[in-house]
Each structure stands twice: as structure tokens, then as C-alpha cells.
Design a protein around this motif. Structure first.
Motif, PDB file in Angstrom:
ATOM      1  N   LEU A   1       0.826  -1.207   0.000  1.00 42.96           N
ATOM      2  CA  LEU A   1       0.000   0.000   0.000  1.00 42.96           C
ATOM      3  C   LEU A   1       0.863   1.260   0.000  1.00 42.96           C
ATOM      4  O   LEU A   1       0.499   2.261  -0.629  1.00 42.96           O
ATOM      5  N   ASP A   2       1.994   1.205   0.686  1.00 39.16           N
ATOM      6  CA  ASP A   2       2.916   2.353   0.648  1.00 39.16           C
ATOM      7  C   ASP A   2       3.460   2.551  -0.762  1.00 39.16           C
ATOM      8  O   ASP A   2       3.596   3.691  -1.236  1.00 39.16           O
ATOM      9  N   ARG A   3       3.784   1.441  -1.437  1.00 30.96           N
ATOM     10  CA  ARG A   3       4.301   1.536  -2.809  1.00 30.96           C
ATOM     11  C   ARG A   3       3.238   2.108  -3.738  1.00 30.96           C
ATOM     12  O   ARG A   3       3.532   2.919  -4.619  1.00 30.96           O
ATOM     13  N   VAL A   4       1.994   1.693  -3.520  1.00 31.19           N
ATOM     14  CA  VAL A   4       0.889   2.142  -4.374  1.00 31.19           C
ATOM     15  C   VAL A   4       0.711   3.651  -4.304  1.00 31.19           C
ATOM     16  O   VAL A   4       0.452   4.315  -5.319  1.00 31.19           O
ATOM     17  N   THR A   5       0.856   4.201  -3.110  1.00 28.99           N
ATOM     18  CA  THR A   5       0.602   5.638  -2.937  1.00 28.99           C
ATOM     19  C   THR A   5       1.844   6.490  -3.154  1.00 28.99           C
ATOM     20  O   THR A   5       1.729   7.720  -3.249  1.00 28.99           O
ATOM     21  N   ALA A   6       3.004   5.870  -3.231  1.00 29.24           N
ATOM     22  CA  ALA A   6       4.241   6.642  -3.413  1.00 29.24           C
ATOM     23  C   ALA A   6       4.157   7.481  -4.681  1.00 29.24           C
ATOM     24  O   ALA A   6       3.924   6.961  -5.774  1.00 29.24           O
ATOM     25  N   GLY A   7       4.331   8.764  -4.537  1.00 29.52           N
ATOM     26  CA  GLY A   7       4.297   9.672  -5.676  1.00 29.52           C
ATOM     27  C   GLY A   7       2.908  10.050  -6.135  1.00 29.52           C
ATOM     28  O   GLY A   7       2.749  10.873  -7.042  1.00 29.52           O
ATOM     29  N   ASN A   8       1.886   9.452  -5.533  1.00 29.69           N
ATOM     30  CA  ASN A   8       0.505   9.736  -5.942  1.00 29.69           C
ATOM     31  C   ASN A   8      -0.258  10.580  -4.929  1.00 29.69           C
ATOM     32  O   ASN A   8      -1.420  10.915  -5.160  1.00 29.69           O
ATOM     33  N   VAL A   9       0.394  10.876  -3.806  1.00 26.33           N
ATOM     34  CA  VAL A   9      -0.272  11.642  -2.760  1.00 26.33           C
ATOM     35  C   VAL A   9       0.587  12.843  -2.404  1.00 26.33           C
ATOM     36  O   VAL A   9       1.757  12.696  -2.057  1.00 26.33           O
ATOM     37  N   SER A  10       0.020  14.012  -2.524  1.00 27.11           N
ATOM     38  CA  SER A  10       0.758  15.231  -2.196  1.00 27.11           C
ATOM     39  C   SER A  10      -0.216  16.363  -1.893  1.00 27.11           C
ATOM     40  O   SER A  10      -1.178  16.583  -2.634  1.00 27.11           O
ATOM     41  N   VAL A  11       0.024  17.033  -0.781  1.00 26.25           N
ATOM     42  CA  VAL A  11      -0.775  18.199  -0.414  1.00 26.25           C
ATOM     43  C   VAL A  11       0.181  19.381  -0.271  1.00 26.25           C
ATOM     44  O   VAL A  11       1.068  19.387   0.592  1.00 26.25           O
TER      45      VAL A  11
ATOM     46  N   GLN B   1      -5.934  11.762   2.070  1.00 25.71           N
ATOM     47  CA  GLN B   1      -5.830  11.523   0.631  1.00 25.71           C
ATOM     48  C   GLN B   1      -5.239  10.142   0.359  1.00 25.71           C
ATOM     49  O   GLN B   1      -5.677   9.428  -0.554  1.00 25.71           O
ATOM     50  N   ARG B   2      -4.248   9.761   1.170  1.00 29.68           N
ATOM     51  CA  ARG B   2      -3.612   8.447   1.007  1.00 29.68           C
ATOM     52  C   ARG B   2      -4.631   7.325   1.249  1.00 29.68           C
ATOM     53  O   ARG B   2      -4.681   6.352   0.491  1.00 29.68           O
ATOM     54  N   ALA B   3      -5.431   7.464   2.302  1.00 30.64           N
ATOM     55  CA  ALA B   3      -6.428   6.443   2.619  1.00 30.64           C
ATOM     56  C   ALA B   3      -7.463   6.333   1.498  1.00 30.64           C
ATOM     57  O   ALA B   3      -7.875   5.223   1.126  1.00 30.64           O
ATOM     58  N   GLN B   4      -7.880   7.469   0.948  1.00 27.63           N
ATOM     59  CA  GLN B   4      -8.849   7.449  -0.149  1.00 27.63           C
ATOM     60  C   GLN B   4      -8.267   6.779  -1.390  1.00 27.63           C
ATOM     61  O   GLN B   4      -8.938   5.977  -2.053  1.00 27.63           O
ATOM     62  N   PHE B   5      -7.016   7.102  -1.691  1.00 29.91           N
ATOM     63  CA  PHE B   5      -6.360   6.508  -2.861  1.00 29.91           C
ATOM     64  C   PHE B   5      -6.228   4.997  -2.687  1.00 29.91           C
ATOM     65  O   PHE B   5      -6.469   4.226  -3.621  1.00 29.91           O
ATOM     66  N   GLN B   6      -5.844   4.584  -1.482  1.00 23.82           N
ATOM     67  CA  GLN B   6      -5.671   3.156  -1.225  1.00 23.82           C
ATOM     68  C   GLN B   6      -6.997   2.409  -1.313  1.00 23.82           C
ATOM     69  O   GLN B   6      -7.058   1.300  -1.860  1.00 23.82           O
ATOM     70  N   ARG B   7      -8.069   3.008  -0.768  1.00 28.81           N
ATOM     71  CA  ARG B   7      -9.383   2.364  -0.850  1.00 28.81           C
ATOM     72  C   ARG B   7      -9.812   2.169  -2.302  1.00 28.81           C
ATOM     73  O   ARG B   7     -10.343   1.124  -2.674  1.00 28.81           O
ATOM     74  N   GLN B   8      -9.584   3.195  -3.117  1.00 26.84           N
ATOM     75  CA  GLN B   8      -9.950   3.108  -4.535  1.00 26.84           C
ATOM     76  C   GLN B   8      -9.130   2.022  -5.229  1.00 26.84           C
ATOM     77  O   GLN B   8      -9.665   1.229  -6.019  1.00 26.84           O
ATOM     78  N   TRP B   9      -7.840   1.977  -4.923  1.00 28.18           N
ATOM     79  CA  TRP B   9      -6.974   0.981  -5.543  1.00 28.18           C
ATOM     80  C   TRP B   9      -7.379  -0.433  -5.122  1.00 28.18           C
ATOM     81  O   TRP B   9      -7.428  -1.352  -5.953  1.00 28.18           O
TER      82      TRP B   9
END
Length: 292
Positions: A112-122, A267-275
Motif C-alpha cells: 500500500l505504501d508503494r501504491v501511494t508513493a508519488g501519488n499523494v501530495s498536499v 488523501q492516502r487512505a482514499q487513494f488506497q481504498r480506490q486501488w
């Protein structure tokens, strides 16, 4: 639905869920809790399988040191090693199976960390915009430090009748009024509340946290002021108002780092849920548990 005892991952998941959610060993769950736990474990394992079947799992290895730290953290939840090992035995686990469960869990987290790496930024600008669009989230209510002395009213005891309790609290007030520094001492000697052990200290409270009668008096007092006897459903109180923290809006510069982190976590949690949803949709049949 029951937990398959021949599935070590399911046994570990139940062990963790029972202690974290129900605060007991798996064997101590009642029928309703067992049914609920079984459903939650099955759902969790299905999600984990989808994650571990993904391409993103390729090449990920969990370091031994990370597993040892996780194992050590679990040990700290028990009073001693004997109780820890007993809990494992009662859950049909041993250290080997526990380490396997932890490894799988950490593998899932790594994916899950790999999935969100580079895809989450605020950005700072994003956080500032959120701050100004939601001012109500950053307002802090007024707080007042309060100490109290309680004399209960209980007609079963002569010294705690309505009239006697009022007389006693008035006598205490007179002593404190002459020497305000004696409040804590008087609380320790006479207050019939567990806070007596701490000089009557209740702590810093917001409106609505005390009995309404006490609330109404406290929030009209000045710092350092001693109240008249106040009647509540328990009995008579003396209040001492301490430091007053006025209501305020937390400044942006004070909250900005935590706000950015909070928004990124969301944002990370939302991205992970979608993935995860996408991974589950790719599985034509319920996934079988695989080794991490």
C-alpha cells in the motif's frame, strides 16, 4: 460463519482483532462477537489476498528487523512473557505462526505504501485553502482550570443531611476565604470526591462538561475566584477557578504542518481504498489466502 483453524493467517487475524477490538482472547468472545469477528476476518483476508496478488507486490521483502520490532510491540501489551505466551496458546498460535502473520501484515502495508508513493501530495497552498474554507474546524472552545470540594448529601447519614452538608461546606469556604492557599489542603481533608487526592483538581474543562449547575457558575467566575456553595445532584460544591484559556482560532502557522500531514493521510487512505476496490473487482472469484 466460523474461523478456519487450519488457516494460520485467519487464526492470527482473529487473535489481533480479539485483543484490539474486544480486549479479550479469541476463546472469550461470546456467540455474537464470534460471528461478527469471523465476518470481519474473512473480509480482511479477502482484501489482503487481492493486495498480495497484485503486481505491486512483486519484489517487496519485509526486513527482519521490522518484524522483530512489531513482535516486540505486541509483547509490550502483556504484563509479562508468561501471559504473552499463554495468550498465543489460547489462540492456537505459536511464535512461528505469529511471525508469519506479522510478516504478511507488514507486506500488505508495504504494498500500500508503494501504491501511494508519488501519488499523494498536499501543497502548502492546498492546506491554506482548506484552512480558510473550514474555519470552524480550527476554533478552540474556552477552557477553565477548576478545582472543587464536594460534600455529598445523603440522608442515610446524619452528617450528610441537606442542612449538615451545607453547614460543613460553608465552614470550609470560610477557612479557604481567609487563606486561599489552603484550598488544596481542605480538599484533601474534606472533599468526598476522588479528586481530593489531587487537591480537588478536576482539570481544564469546556462548557458542558460539568453538571449544569456547576457549569453555569464556573463560566461566570474570574481566575482565582472562589464560588459560593453550589448544589448539584451529588451535594454541595465549592469551585476554585484557575487559569482561563479564552476561545480562539488556531493560527495557520501553528497548525499548518499537522494540517498538511492530516490531509495527506486522508488523501492516502482514499487513494488506497480506490486501488483496493479495483484489485477486488479484477478477481472473478473470492480470493484464496496466499503466503506473503
Amino acid at each position: 460463519m466460523s474461523i478456519p483453524t487450519d488457516n494460520p493467517h485467519a487464526v492470527y487475524a482473529l487473535f489481533k482483532l480479539a485483543w484490539s477490538h474486544y480486549e479479550c482472547a479469541p476463546k472469550d468472545l461470546d456467540a455474537e462477537q464470534s460471528k461478527e469477528a469471523a465476518a470481519r476476518v474473512a473480509h480482511q483476508l479477502n482484501i489482503e489476498s487481492a493486495i498480495l496478488y497484485s503486481d505491486e507486490n512483486q519484489g517487496i521483502v519485509v526486513p527482519d528487523g521490522q518484524i522483530k520490532r512489531a513482535l516486540s510491540e505486541i509483547r509490550t501489551r502483556f504484563q509479562n512473557e508468561e501471559q504473552f505466551l499463554l495468550a498465543l496458546e489460547q489462540a492456537d498460535l505459536d511464535l512461528t505462526l505469529l511471525e508469519e502473520g506479522l510478516t504478511r501484515e507488514l507486506q500488505v502495508e508495504a504494498v500500500l505504501d508503494r501504491v501511494t508513493a508519488g501519488n499523494v501530495s498536499v501543497s502548502k497552498e492546498d492546506a491554506e485553502l482548506f484552512y480558510y474554507m473550514h474555519p470552524e474546524r480550527f476554533s478552540v472552545s474556552e477552557k477553565r482550570e477548576v478545582r472543587h470540594i464536594l460534600i455529598t448529601v445523603n440522608d442515610d447519614y446524619a452528617e450528610n443531611s441537606e442542612s449538615k452538608a451545607l453547614e460543613r461546606i460553608r465552614e470550609i469556604r470560610a477557612r479557604v476565604e481567609k487563606k486561599p492557599a489552603r484550598f488544596e489542603d481542605q480538599a484533601m481533608k474534606h472533599s468526598e470526591c476522588p479528586t481530593a487526592m489531587h487537591g480537588g483538581l478536576v482539570g481544564k474543562v469546556e462548557r458542558g462538561k460539568l453538571f449544569p449547575e456547576l457549569d453555569a457558575v464556573l463560566f461566570e467566575m474570574n481566575s482565582g475566584e472562589l464560588s459560593e456553595p453550589v448544589r448539584s445532584e451529588l451535594g454541595f460544591h465549592l469551585l476554585l477557578c484557575g487559569e482561563i484559556e479564552p476561545a480562539r482560532t488556531v493560527p495557520l502557522d501553528e497548525i499548518l504542518p499537522k494540517l498538511r500531514q492530516s490531509l495527506e493521510d486522508r488523501q492516502r487512505a482514499q487513494f488506497q481504498r480506490q486501488w483496493i476496490t479495483e484489485q477486488l473487482s479484477r478477481m472473478n472469484t473470492p480470493a484464496q489466502v496466499v503466503n506473503a
